[in-house]
Design an enzyme around this catalytic site. Sequence first.
Site, short mmCIF file in Angstrom:
data_model
loop_
_atom_site.label_atom_id
_atom_site.label_comp_id
_atom_site.label_asym_id
_atom_site.label_seq_id
_atom_site.Cartn_x
_atom_site.Cartn_y
_atom_site.Cartn_z
N HIS A 188 -6.52 -6.54 -4.56
CA HIS A 188 -6.73 -7.40 -5.72
C HIS A 188 -8.09 -8.07 -5.66
O HIS A 188 -8.72 -8.33 -6.68
CB HIS A 188 -5.63 -8.46 -5.81
N GLU A 427 -11.52 21.64 -27.57
CA GLU A 427 -12.87 22.07 -27.19
C GLU A 427 -13.01 23.59 -27.28
O GLU A 427 -13.99 24.15 -26.78
CB GLU A 427 -13.23 21.55 -25.80
N ASP A 451 -18.18 21.60 -24.94
CA ASP A 451 -17.68 22.97 -24.88
C ASP A 451 -17.44 23.55 -26.27
O ASP A 451 -17.66 24.74 -26.51
CB ASP A 451 -16.39 23.04 -24.05
N CYS A 498 -14.89 12.87 -27.08
CA CYS A 498 -15.34 12.43 -25.76
C CYS A 498 -16.52 13.26 -25.26
O CYS A 498 -17.02 13.03 -24.17
CB CYS A 498 -14.20 12.43 -24.75
C1 PEP Z 1 -16.66 18.54 -23.43
O1 PEP Z 1 -16.56 19.74 -23.20
O2 PEP Z 1 -17.16 18.07 -24.47
C2 PEP Z 1 -16.20 17.57 -22.43
C3 PEP Z 1 -16.13 16.28 -22.72
O3 PEP Z 1 -15.87 18.01 -21.21
P1 PEP Z 1 -16.91 18.51 -20.09
O4 PEP Z 1 -18.29 18.10 -20.54
O5 PEP Z 1 -16.50 17.85 -18.84
O6 PEP Z 1 -16.69 19.96 -20.11
MG MG Z 2 -15.27 20.53 -21.67
#
Ligand code: PEP
Ligand code: MG
Length: 545
Positions: A188, A427, A451, A498
Amino acid sequence: MQVSTGKSILNGIAIGPLRIYKKAESQTSQLSSLAPEQEWSRFEDACGKAKEQLAGLYEKALEEVGEDNAAIFEIHQMMLEDDDYLEAIKGIIDTQGATAEYATTATGENFSAAFAAMEDEYMRARAADVKDISRRVVNVLTGQDEDELMSDQPAILVADDLTPSETVQLDKSKLLGFITRYGSSNSHTAILARTMNIPALIGVDFDDSWDGRLAVLDGYNHCVYIDPAPELLTAMEEKRKGDLKQEALLQGLKKKPNVTLDGKEIKVYANIGNAGDVGLVLQNDAQGIGLFRSEFIYLDAEDFPSEDHQFAIYKRVVETMAGKKVIIRTLDIGADKQAGYFNLDKEENPALGYRAIRICLTRRDIFKQQLRAILRASAFGTVSIMFPMIISVREVRDAKELLEECRADLKERGVAVGEVEIGIMVETPAAVMMADELAEEVDFFSLGTNDLTQYTLAIDRQNPKLDNFYDSHHPALLRMIKHTVEAGHRHGCWVGICGELGADQTLTETFLRMGLDELSVSPSAVLPLRKLIRSLDLSKAPESL
Ligand code: PEP
Ligand code: MG
Protein backbone atom coordinates in the site's frame (compact mmCIF):
# COMPACT_ATOMS: atom_id res chain seq x y z
CA MET A 1 29.63 11.29 -7.10
CA GLN A 2 28.19 8.06 -5.75
CA VAL A 3 25.45 6.09 -7.52
CA SER A 4 23.13 3.55 -5.88
CA THR A 5 20.42 1.62 -7.63
CA GLY A 6 17.04 0.34 -6.51
CA LYS A 7 13.60 -0.25 -7.92
CA SER A 8 11.60 2.75 -8.98
CA ILE A 9 7.96 2.88 -7.99
CA LEU A 10 7.27 6.17 -9.71
CA ASN A 11 8.99 7.78 -12.64
CA GLY A 12 10.15 11.26 -11.80
CA ILE A 13 13.12 13.30 -10.63
CA ALA A 14 13.71 14.65 -7.14
CA ILE A 15 16.67 16.89 -6.28
CA GLY A 16 17.56 17.91 -2.74
CA PRO A 17 19.25 16.95 0.50
CA LEU A 18 18.79 13.44 1.87
CA ARG A 19 17.30 13.03 5.30
CA ILE A 20 17.60 9.71 7.08
CA TYR A 21 14.61 8.84 9.22
CA LYS A 22 15.10 6.37 12.05
CA LYS A 23 12.15 5.04 13.96
CA ALA A 24 12.48 5.10 17.72
CA GLU A 25 12.43 1.61 19.18
CA SER A 26 9.70 1.49 21.79
CA GLN A 27 10.78 -0.10 25.04
CA THR A 28 7.96 -2.05 26.59
CA SER A 29 8.22 -3.95 29.82
CA GLN A 30 6.40 -7.22 30.09
CA LEU A 31 5.05 -7.34 33.63
CA SER A 32 2.65 -4.79 35.00
CA SER A 33 2.45 -3.48 38.52
CA LEU A 34 -1.22 -2.63 37.90
CA ALA A 35 -4.25 -4.90 38.16
CA PRO A 36 -5.33 -6.52 34.85
CA GLU A 37 -8.55 -4.43 34.81
CA GLN A 38 -6.48 -1.23 35.02
CA GLU A 39 -4.18 -2.38 32.21
CA TRP A 40 -7.21 -3.28 30.07
CA SER A 41 -8.71 0.12 30.65
CA ARG A 42 -5.38 1.76 29.65
CA PHE A 43 -5.55 -0.30 26.47
CA GLU A 44 -9.15 0.71 25.79
CA ASP A 45 -8.31 4.42 26.16
CA ALA A 46 -5.29 4.11 23.87
CA CYS A 47 -7.27 2.13 21.34
CA GLY A 48 -9.93 4.84 21.27
CA LYS A 49 -7.29 7.52 20.64
CA ALA A 50 -5.67 5.41 17.93
CA LYS A 51 -9.04 5.12 16.20
CA GLU A 52 -9.46 8.91 16.36
CA GLN A 53 -6.02 9.32 14.76
CA LEU A 54 -7.02 6.87 12.04
CA ALA A 55 -10.28 8.70 11.39
CA GLY A 56 -8.22 11.89 10.90
CA LEU A 57 -5.83 10.10 8.58
CA TYR A 58 -8.77 8.73 6.60
CA GLU A 59 -10.10 12.25 6.04
CA LYS A 60 -6.65 13.50 5.01
CA ALA A 61 -6.12 10.60 2.61
CA LEU A 62 -9.64 11.00 1.22
CA GLU A 63 -8.81 14.53 0.18
CA GLU A 64 -5.37 13.76 -1.17
CA VAL A 65 -5.58 10.33 -2.76
CA GLY A 66 -9.28 9.49 -3.07
CA GLU A 67 -11.72 7.13 -1.43
CA ASP A 68 -10.32 3.82 -2.62
CA ASN A 69 -6.81 4.59 -1.45
CA ALA A 70 -8.04 6.09 1.83
CA ALA A 71 -9.93 2.87 2.57
CA ILE A 72 -6.85 1.36 4.20
CA PHE A 73 -7.36 3.63 7.21
CA GLU A 74 -10.94 2.49 7.54
CA ILE A 75 -9.68 -1.08 7.45
CA HIS A 76 -7.22 -0.19 10.23
CA GLN A 77 -10.05 1.22 12.33
CA MET A 78 -12.06 -1.95 11.78
CA MET A 79 -9.09 -4.11 12.70
CA LEU A 80 -8.91 -2.27 16.02
CA GLU A 81 -12.48 -3.39 16.65
CA ASP A 82 -11.90 -7.01 15.71
CA ASP A 83 -13.07 -9.32 18.51
CA ASP A 84 -10.32 -11.90 18.02
CA TYR A 85 -7.63 -9.22 18.15
CA LEU A 86 -9.10 -7.60 21.26
CA GLU A 87 -9.66 -10.93 23.01
CA ALA A 88 -6.07 -11.97 22.34
CA ILE A 89 -4.77 -8.77 23.96
CA LYS A 90 -7.10 -9.12 26.92
CA GLY A 91 -6.07 -12.77 27.30
CA ILE A 92 -2.37 -11.85 27.59
CA ILE A 93 -3.11 -9.07 30.10
CA ASP A 94 -5.38 -11.30 32.20
CA THR A 95 -3.39 -14.51 32.20
CA GLN A 96 0.17 -13.16 32.24
CA GLY A 97 -0.28 -9.95 34.22
CA ALA A 98 1.32 -8.23 31.23
CA THR A 99 1.36 -4.52 30.42
CA ALA A 100 -1.01 -3.28 27.74
CA GLU A 101 2.08 -2.33 25.67
CA TYR A 102 3.47 -5.85 25.84
CA ALA A 103 0.13 -7.54 25.16
CA THR A 104 -0.52 -5.29 22.15
CA THR A 105 2.94 -5.77 20.66
CA ALA A 106 2.82 -9.54 21.17
CA THR A 107 -0.66 -9.80 19.65
CA GLY A 108 0.42 -7.66 16.69
CA GLU A 109 3.38 -9.99 16.09
CA ASN A 110 1.28 -13.16 16.46
CA PHE A 111 -1.51 -11.99 14.16
CA SER A 112 0.99 -10.68 11.66
CA ALA A 113 2.73 -14.08 11.49
CA ALA A 114 -0.62 -15.82 11.09
CA PHE A 115 -1.71 -13.47 8.26
CA ALA A 116 1.67 -13.85 6.54
CA ALA A 117 1.20 -17.63 6.39
CA MET A 118 -2.23 -17.48 4.74
CA GLU A 119 -2.87 -18.61 1.17
CA ASP A 120 -5.13 -15.73 0.30
CA GLU A 121 -3.19 -12.78 -1.12
CA TYR A 122 -5.53 -10.21 0.42
CA MET A 123 -5.17 -11.72 3.89
CA ARG A 124 -1.38 -11.96 3.54
CA ALA A 125 -1.29 -8.24 2.85
CA ARG A 126 -2.94 -7.64 6.24
CA ALA A 127 0.25 -8.82 8.04
CA ALA A 128 1.84 -5.35 7.78
CA ASP A 129 -1.44 -3.66 8.71
CA VAL A 130 -1.92 -5.51 11.98
CA LYS A 131 1.63 -4.58 13.01
CA ASP A 132 0.96 -0.99 12.01
CA ILE A 133 -2.19 -0.68 14.14
CA SER A 134 -0.48 -2.35 17.12
CA ARG A 135 2.45 0.06 16.90
CA ARG A 136 0.01 2.96 16.80
CA VAL A 137 -1.72 1.83 20.00
CA VAL A 138 1.63 1.25 21.73
CA ASN A 139 2.78 4.75 20.70
CA VAL A 140 -0.31 6.21 22.34
CA LEU A 141 0.25 4.07 25.45
CA THR A 142 3.86 5.15 25.82
CA GLY A 143 3.01 8.79 25.11
CA GLN A 144 5.25 8.83 22.05
CA ASP A 145 3.97 11.21 19.44
CA GLU A 146 4.19 10.07 15.88
CA ASP A 147 7.89 10.31 15.13
CA GLU A 148 8.78 13.52 13.38
CA LEU A 149 8.99 12.32 9.81
CA MET A 150 9.88 15.47 8.01
CA SER A 151 12.41 18.20 8.68
CA ASP A 152 11.51 21.85 8.15
CA GLN A 153 13.37 21.93 4.85
CA PRO A 154 12.30 20.05 1.74
CA ALA A 155 14.21 16.77 1.57
CA ILE A 156 14.37 13.32 0.08
CA LEU A 157 13.40 11.00 2.90
CA VAL A 158 15.54 7.88 3.41
CA ALA A 159 14.22 5.11 5.66
CA ASP A 160 14.44 1.39 6.22
CA ASP A 161 10.76 1.17 5.39
CA LEU A 162 7.58 3.22 5.66
CA THR A 163 4.15 2.05 6.70
CA PRO A 164 1.05 3.22 4.80
CA SER A 165 0.12 5.51 7.65
CA GLU A 166 3.58 7.07 7.74
CA THR A 167 3.44 7.58 4.02
CA VAL A 168 0.15 9.40 4.02
CA GLN A 169 1.27 11.60 6.92
CA LEU A 170 4.28 12.86 5.01
CA ASP A 171 4.04 16.57 4.40
CA LYS A 172 4.01 16.70 0.61
CA SER A 173 5.21 20.29 0.54
CA LYS A 174 8.45 19.15 2.19
CA LEU A 175 8.76 15.71 0.67
CA LEU A 176 10.75 15.70 -2.56
CA GLY A 177 10.89 11.93 -2.84
CA PHE A 178 11.63 8.90 -0.74
CA ILE A 179 14.06 6.02 -0.71
CA THR A 180 13.64 2.85 1.34
CA ARG A 181 15.83 -0.14 1.98
CA TYR A 182 12.88 -2.56 2.19
CA GLY A 183 9.30 -2.60 0.95
CA SER A 184 7.56 -4.14 -2.01
CA SER A 185 6.25 -2.48 -5.11
CA ASN A 186 2.87 -4.08 -4.37
CA SER A 187 2.53 -2.65 -0.89
CA HIS A 188 0.00 0.00 0.00
CA THR A 189 2.92 2.32 0.67
CA ALA A 190 4.07 1.99 -2.93
CA ILE A 191 0.51 2.41 -4.16
CA LEU A 192 0.08 5.57 -2.12
CA ALA A 193 3.42 6.97 -3.32
CA ARG A 194 2.36 6.42 -6.90
CA THR A 195 -1.03 7.93 -6.30
CA MET A 196 0.53 10.91 -4.50
CA ASN A 197 2.90 11.28 -7.41
CA ILE A 198 6.07 11.16 -5.34
CA PRO A 199 9.26 9.87 -7.01
CA ALA A 200 10.37 6.90 -4.94
CA LEU A 201 12.94 4.10 -4.94
CA ILE A 202 12.83 0.93 -2.90
CA GLY A 203 15.48 -1.72 -2.28
CA VAL A 204 18.30 0.81 -1.91
CA ASP A 205 21.23 0.06 0.35
CA PHE A 206 22.28 3.18 2.26
CA ASP A 207 24.28 4.20 5.31
CA ASP A 208 24.30 7.01 7.85
CA SER A 209 26.87 9.01 5.87
CA TRP A 210 24.09 9.90 3.39
CA ASP A 211 22.31 12.17 5.86
CA GLY A 212 22.29 15.79 4.71
CA ARG A 213 24.11 15.21 1.38
CA LEU A 214 22.77 16.56 -1.90
CA ALA A 215 21.23 13.92 -4.13
CA VAL A 216 19.31 13.36 -7.34
CA LEU A 217 16.67 10.63 -7.20
CA ASP A 218 16.22 9.51 -10.79
CA GLY A 219 13.05 7.42 -10.89
CA TYR A 220 13.34 7.01 -14.66
CA ASN A 221 16.65 5.18 -14.32
CA HIS A 222 16.01 3.51 -10.94
CA CYS A 223 18.95 5.18 -9.19
CA VAL A 224 20.08 7.88 -6.83
CA TYR A 225 23.16 10.05 -7.38
CA ILE A 226 24.76 11.35 -4.20
CA ASP A 227 26.90 14.50 -4.50
CA PRO A 228 25.99 14.65 -8.21
CA ALA A 229 28.55 15.96 -10.71
CA PRO A 230 27.70 19.53 -11.87
CA GLU A 231 26.85 18.46 -15.48
CA LEU A 232 24.56 15.71 -14.26
CA LEU A 233 22.88 18.09 -11.83
CA THR A 234 22.22 20.61 -14.62
CA ALA A 235 20.84 17.91 -16.95
CA MET A 236 18.58 16.57 -14.20
CA GLU A 237 17.36 20.06 -13.31
CA GLU A 238 16.38 20.52 -16.97
CA LYS A 239 14.55 17.21 -17.00
CA ARG A 240 12.78 18.13 -13.80
CA LYS A 241 11.77 21.49 -15.31
CA GLY A 242 10.28 19.61 -18.29
CA ASP A 243 8.34 17.44 -15.85
CA LEU A 244 7.11 20.52 -14.02
CA LYS A 245 5.90 22.13 -17.24
CA GLN A 246 3.89 19.03 -17.93
CA GLU A 247 2.52 19.10 -14.40
CA ALA A 248 1.54 22.75 -14.78
CA LEU A 249 -0.51 21.83 -17.80
CA LEU A 250 -2.04 19.02 -15.78
CA GLN A 251 -3.03 21.34 -12.97
CA GLY A 252 -5.10 23.47 -15.31
CA LEU A 253 -6.98 20.54 -16.77
CA LYS A 254 -7.07 18.09 -13.90
CA LYS A 255 -10.48 16.71 -13.04
CA LYS A 256 -12.03 18.69 -15.92
CA PRO A 257 -14.37 16.56 -18.04
CA ASN A 258 -13.45 15.61 -21.58
CA VAL A 259 -16.44 17.37 -23.02
CA THR A 260 -16.84 19.53 -26.10
CA LEU A 261 -18.24 23.07 -26.00
CA ASP A 262 -21.62 21.70 -27.08
CA GLY A 263 -21.64 19.02 -24.41
CA LYS A 264 -20.46 15.82 -26.14
CA GLU A 265 -18.41 13.68 -23.79
CA ILE A 266 -15.69 11.17 -24.63
CA LYS A 267 -13.51 9.10 -22.31
CA VAL A 268 -9.76 9.57 -22.57
CA TYR A 269 -7.82 6.59 -21.30
CA ALA A 270 -4.10 5.78 -21.44
CA ASN A 271 -2.10 2.90 -22.93
CA ILE A 272 0.59 1.20 -20.87
CA GLY A 273 3.21 -1.46 -21.49
CA ASN A 274 4.11 -2.27 -17.91
CA ALA A 275 3.14 -1.60 -14.33
CA GLY A 276 5.74 1.16 -14.02
CA ASP A 277 3.78 3.30 -16.48
CA VAL A 278 0.84 3.68 -14.14
CA GLY A 279 2.44 6.70 -12.42
CA LEU A 280 2.33 8.47 -15.77
CA VAL A 281 -1.32 7.55 -16.22
CA LEU A 282 -2.13 9.18 -12.89
CA GLN A 283 0.12 12.17 -13.47
CA ASN A 284 -1.70 12.81 -16.70
CA ASP A 285 -5.10 12.25 -15.14
CA ALA A 286 -6.32 9.62 -17.62
CA GLN A 287 -9.76 8.29 -16.75
CA GLY A 288 -8.61 4.71 -17.06
CA ILE A 289 -6.22 2.36 -18.82
CA GLY A 290 -7.57 1.56 -22.25
CA LEU A 291 -4.83 -0.86 -23.23
CA PHE A 292 -2.43 -2.74 -21.00
CA ARG A 293 -0.17 -4.57 -23.44
CA SER A 294 0.32 -7.64 -21.26
CA GLU A 295 2.76 -9.27 -23.68
CA PHE A 296 5.50 -7.01 -22.31
CA ILE A 297 5.43 -9.10 -19.16
CA TYR A 298 6.28 -12.10 -21.33
CA LEU A 299 8.89 -10.22 -23.34
CA ASP A 300 10.55 -9.14 -20.13
CA ALA A 301 10.87 -12.71 -18.86
CA GLU A 302 13.35 -15.53 -19.45
CA ASP A 303 10.62 -18.13 -19.24
CA PHE A 304 6.82 -18.24 -19.07
CA PRO A 305 5.80 -15.83 -16.30
CA SER A 306 3.91 -17.73 -13.61
CA GLU A 307 0.28 -17.05 -12.75
CA ASP A 308 1.36 -15.54 -9.41
CA HIS A 309 3.93 -13.28 -11.03
CA GLN A 310 1.36 -11.98 -13.49
CA PHE A 311 -1.28 -11.65 -10.82
CA ALA A 312 1.05 -9.49 -8.71
CA ILE A 313 1.62 -7.16 -11.68
CA TYR A 314 -2.05 -6.89 -12.68
CA LYS A 315 -3.09 -6.42 -9.06
CA ARG A 316 -0.58 -3.63 -8.61
CA VAL A 317 -1.88 -1.81 -11.68
CA VAL A 318 -5.50 -2.35 -10.76
CA GLU A 319 -5.04 -1.25 -7.15
CA THR A 320 -3.08 1.82 -8.12
CA MET A 321 -5.84 2.83 -10.51
CA ALA A 322 -8.15 2.68 -7.48
CA GLY A 323 -11.42 1.74 -9.11
CA LYS A 324 -10.78 3.28 -12.52
CA LYS A 325 -11.11 0.93 -15.47
CA VAL A 326 -8.09 -1.18 -16.46
CA ILE A 327 -8.41 -2.98 -19.80
CA ILE A 328 -5.93 -5.82 -19.91
CA ARG A 329 -5.29 -7.14 -23.38
CA THR A 330 -4.46 -10.82 -23.33
CA LEU A 331 -1.18 -12.02 -24.75
CA ASP A 332 -0.53 -10.51 -28.18
CA ILE A 333 2.77 -12.22 -28.94
CA GLY A 334 4.12 -13.24 -32.33
CA ALA A 335 5.00 -11.22 -35.42
CA ASP A 336 7.41 -8.50 -34.24
CA LYS A 337 6.96 -9.46 -30.56
CA GLN A 338 8.98 -12.61 -30.03
CA ALA A 339 10.06 -14.36 -26.83
CA GLY A 340 12.60 -17.15 -27.43
CA TYR A 341 11.08 -19.58 -24.93
CA PHE A 342 7.85 -19.78 -26.98
CA ASN A 343 9.94 -21.53 -29.66
CA LEU A 344 7.82 -20.14 -32.46
CA ASP A 345 8.75 -21.24 -35.95
CA LYS A 346 10.22 -18.76 -38.36
CA GLU A 347 7.42 -17.69 -40.69
CA GLU A 348 7.23 -16.30 -44.21
CA ASN A 349 4.56 -13.77 -43.22
CA PRO A 350 4.74 -13.33 -39.46
CA ALA A 351 2.19 -10.47 -39.36
CA LEU A 352 -0.28 -12.92 -40.93
CA GLY A 353 1.01 -15.80 -38.91
CA TYR A 354 0.78 -17.69 -35.68
CA ARG A 355 0.20 -14.87 -33.20
CA ALA A 356 -1.96 -13.42 -30.44
CA ILE A 357 -5.29 -15.23 -29.92
CA ARG A 358 -4.19 -17.93 -32.38
CA ILE A 359 -1.41 -18.95 -30.01
CA CYS A 360 -3.66 -18.61 -26.98
CA LEU A 361 -6.38 -20.84 -28.40
CA THR A 362 -3.90 -23.56 -29.31
CA ARG A 363 -1.62 -23.35 -26.27
CA ARG A 364 -4.44 -23.20 -23.80
CA ASP A 365 -2.35 -23.88 -20.72
CA ILE A 366 -0.45 -20.63 -21.25
CA PHE A 367 -3.67 -18.74 -21.96
CA LYS A 368 -5.51 -20.11 -18.94
CA GLN A 369 -2.64 -19.21 -16.68
CA GLN A 370 -2.97 -15.60 -17.82
CA LEU A 371 -6.75 -15.59 -17.61
CA ARG A 372 -6.63 -16.85 -14.02
CA ALA A 373 -4.11 -14.16 -13.11
CA ILE A 374 -6.34 -11.44 -14.60
CA LEU A 375 -9.48 -12.82 -12.96
CA ARG A 376 -7.73 -12.88 -9.58
CA ALA A 377 -6.66 -9.27 -10.03
CA SER A 378 -10.24 -8.32 -10.90
CA ALA A 379 -11.16 -8.71 -7.22
CA PHE A 380 -9.06 -5.62 -6.47
CA GLY A 381 -10.61 -3.04 -8.80
CA THR A 382 -12.28 -2.57 -12.17
CA VAL A 383 -10.90 -4.93 -14.80
CA SER A 384 -11.85 -5.54 -18.40
CA ILE A 385 -10.36 -8.31 -20.56
CA MET A 386 -9.71 -7.73 -24.22
CA PHE A 387 -8.84 -10.37 -26.82
CA PRO A 388 -6.54 -9.33 -29.70
CA MET A 389 -6.47 -10.22 -33.43
CA ILE A 390 -10.01 -11.58 -33.55
CA ILE A 391 -11.39 -12.60 -36.93
CA SER A 392 -14.40 -14.74 -36.02
CA VAL A 393 -17.24 -15.31 -33.61
CA ARG A 394 -15.91 -18.80 -32.94
CA GLU A 395 -12.66 -17.42 -31.54
CA VAL A 396 -14.51 -15.13 -29.18
CA ARG A 397 -16.76 -17.93 -27.98
CA ASP A 398 -13.75 -20.23 -27.43
CA ALA A 399 -11.91 -17.54 -25.50
CA LYS A 400 -14.97 -16.81 -23.37
CA GLU A 401 -15.43 -20.50 -22.68
CA LEU A 402 -11.86 -20.76 -21.41
CA LEU A 403 -12.44 -17.67 -19.32
CA GLU A 404 -15.49 -19.28 -17.75
CA GLU A 405 -13.52 -22.48 -17.05
CA CYS A 406 -10.92 -20.38 -15.25
CA ARG A 407 -13.58 -18.54 -13.30
CA ALA A 408 -15.18 -21.82 -12.21
CA ASP A 409 -11.80 -23.22 -11.27
CA LEU A 410 -11.01 -20.20 -9.08
CA LYS A 411 -14.47 -20.26 -7.55
CA GLU A 412 -14.03 -23.87 -6.59
CA ARG A 413 -10.77 -22.96 -4.88
CA GLY A 414 -12.54 -20.16 -3.01
CA VAL A 415 -10.53 -17.44 -4.75
CA ALA A 416 -12.25 -14.05 -5.06
CA VAL A 417 -13.02 -12.82 -8.58
CA GLY A 418 -14.67 -9.52 -9.60
CA GLU A 419 -17.08 -8.63 -12.38
CA VAL A 420 -15.15 -8.50 -15.64
CA GLU A 421 -16.20 -6.69 -18.80
CA ILE A 422 -15.22 -8.53 -22.00
CA GLY A 423 -14.13 -6.90 -25.21
CA ILE A 424 -12.17 -7.49 -28.37
CA MET A 425 -9.66 -5.57 -30.40
CA VAL A 426 -11.12 -4.74 -33.79
CA GLU A 427 -7.92 -4.74 -35.81
CA THR A 428 -8.65 -7.01 -38.75
CA PRO A 429 -10.94 -6.22 -41.68
CA ALA A 430 -12.72 -9.49 -40.89
CA ALA A 431 -13.64 -8.22 -37.43
CA VAL A 432 -14.95 -4.98 -38.93
CA MET A 433 -17.13 -6.85 -41.40
CA MET A 434 -18.37 -9.19 -38.65
CA ALA A 435 -18.89 -6.35 -36.18
CA ASP A 436 -22.64 -6.89 -35.83
CA GLU A 437 -22.22 -10.56 -34.93
CA LEU A 438 -19.18 -9.96 -32.73
CA ALA A 439 -20.95 -7.20 -30.84
CA GLU A 440 -23.52 -9.75 -29.72
CA GLU A 441 -20.72 -11.61 -27.91
CA VAL A 442 -18.96 -8.81 -26.04
CA ASP A 443 -19.33 -5.60 -24.04
CA PHE A 444 -16.97 -3.39 -26.00
CA PHE A 445 -14.80 -2.96 -29.08
CA SER A 446 -11.42 -1.28 -29.12
CA LEU A 447 -10.13 -0.41 -32.56
CA GLY A 448 -6.49 -1.39 -33.03
CA THR A 449 -5.83 1.04 -35.82
CA ASN A 450 -2.13 0.15 -36.07
CA ASP A 451 -2.91 -3.33 -37.28
CA LEU A 452 -6.20 -2.40 -38.89
CA THR A 453 -4.31 0.03 -41.14
CA GLN A 454 -1.71 -2.59 -42.00
CA TYR A 455 -4.29 -5.28 -42.85
CA THR A 456 -6.70 -2.95 -44.64
CA LEU A 457 -4.07 -1.30 -46.79
CA ALA A 458 -1.97 -4.49 -47.12
CA ILE A 459 1.04 -2.54 -45.88
CA ASP A 460 3.54 -4.09 -43.49
CA ARG A 461 3.72 -1.69 -40.56
CA GLN A 462 7.30 -2.80 -39.88
CA ASN A 463 8.61 -1.92 -43.30
CA PRO A 464 10.08 1.63 -43.31
CA LYS A 465 10.16 1.64 -47.12
CA LEU A 466 6.37 1.69 -47.13
CA ASP A 467 6.02 4.69 -44.83
CA ASN A 468 4.86 6.89 -47.67
CA PHE A 469 2.09 4.44 -48.50
CA TYR A 470 0.95 3.89 -44.91
CA ASP A 471 -1.92 6.36 -45.03
CA SER A 472 -3.64 6.28 -41.67
CA HIS A 473 -6.27 8.74 -42.95
CA HIS A 474 -7.19 6.47 -45.84
CA PRO A 475 -10.97 6.70 -46.43
CA ALA A 476 -11.22 2.91 -46.31
CA LEU A 477 -9.88 2.94 -42.78
CA LEU A 478 -12.07 5.82 -41.63
CA ARG A 479 -15.13 4.10 -43.05
CA MET A 480 -14.19 0.92 -41.23
CA ILE A 481 -13.99 2.82 -37.98
CA LYS A 482 -17.38 4.40 -38.59
CA HIS A 483 -18.90 1.04 -39.50
CA THR A 484 -17.51 -0.52 -36.31
CA VAL A 485 -18.90 2.26 -34.12
CA GLU A 486 -22.35 1.97 -35.66
CA ALA A 487 -22.43 -1.83 -35.45
CA GLY A 488 -21.18 -1.77 -31.86
CA HIS A 489 -23.78 0.77 -30.81
CA ARG A 490 -26.56 -1.17 -32.53
CA HIS A 491 -25.85 -4.03 -30.16
CA GLY A 492 -25.14 -2.10 -26.97
CA CYS A 493 -21.34 -2.18 -27.12
CA TRP A 494 -19.24 0.85 -26.37
CA VAL A 495 -16.49 1.51 -28.92
CA GLY A 496 -13.05 3.05 -28.51
CA ILE A 497 -9.71 3.37 -30.28
CA CYS A 498 -6.48 2.20 -28.67
CA GLY A 499 -4.22 2.38 -31.74
CA GLU A 500 -1.94 5.36 -32.31
CA LEU A 501 -4.56 7.03 -34.46
CA GLY A 502 -6.55 7.79 -31.32
CA ALA A 503 -4.04 10.52 -30.49
CA ASP A 504 -4.10 12.07 -33.97
CA GLN A 505 -5.55 15.47 -33.19
CA THR A 506 -6.42 16.14 -36.82
CA LEU A 507 -9.00 13.35 -36.49
CA THR A 508 -10.35 14.02 -33.01
CA GLU A 509 -13.35 15.96 -34.29
CA THR A 510 -14.08 13.24 -36.85
CA PHE A 511 -13.97 10.59 -34.13
CA LEU A 512 -16.32 12.55 -31.92
CA ARG A 513 -18.76 12.98 -34.80
CA MET A 514 -18.58 9.24 -35.49
CA GLY A 515 -19.71 8.67 -31.92
CA LEU A 516 -16.63 6.99 -30.50
CA ASP A 517 -16.98 6.56 -26.76
CA GLU A 518 -13.32 6.38 -25.81
CA LEU A 519 -9.83 7.21 -27.04
CA SER A 520 -6.88 5.48 -25.40
CA VAL A 521 -3.55 7.14 -26.03
CA SER A 522 -0.08 7.28 -24.53
CA PRO A 523 -0.15 8.97 -21.10
CA SER A 524 1.60 12.11 -22.28
CA ALA A 525 -1.03 12.58 -25.01
CA VAL A 526 -3.96 12.62 -22.57
CA LEU A 527 -3.85 16.28 -21.54
CA PRO A 528 -3.23 17.79 -24.98
CA LEU A 529 -6.16 15.71 -26.21
CA ARG A 530 -8.35 16.86 -23.34
CA LYS A 531 -7.47 20.46 -24.17
CA LEU A 532 -8.49 19.97 -27.79
CA ILE A 533 -11.73 18.15 -26.98
CA ARG A 534 -12.76 20.97 -24.67
CA SER A 535 -12.27 23.49 -27.49
CA LEU A 536 -14.39 21.69 -30.11
CA ASP A 537 -17.94 22.62 -31.04
CA LEU A 538 -19.77 19.85 -32.87
CA SER A 539 -22.89 21.92 -33.36
CA LYS A 540 -21.07 23.64 -36.19
CA ALA A 541 -21.20 22.27 -39.76
CA PRO A 542 -20.61 18.51 -39.75
CA GLU A 543 -17.85 17.09 -41.82
CA SER A 544 -18.58 14.37 -44.40
CA LEU A 545 -16.56 11.22 -44.82
C1 PEP B 1 -3.09 -1.86 -32.74
O1 PEP B 1 -2.83 -2.78 -33.51
O2 PEP B 1 -3.59 -0.78 -33.10
C2 PEP B 1 -2.78 -2.00 -31.31
C3 PEP B 1 -3.21 -1.11 -30.44
O3 PEP B 1 -2.05 -3.05 -30.91
P1 PEP B 1 -0.47 -3.22 -31.15
O4 PEP B 1 0.06 -1.88 -31.62
O5 PEP B 1 0.10 -3.64 -29.87
O6 PEP B 1 -0.45 -4.26 -32.20
MG1 MG C 1 -2.46 -4.79 -32.84
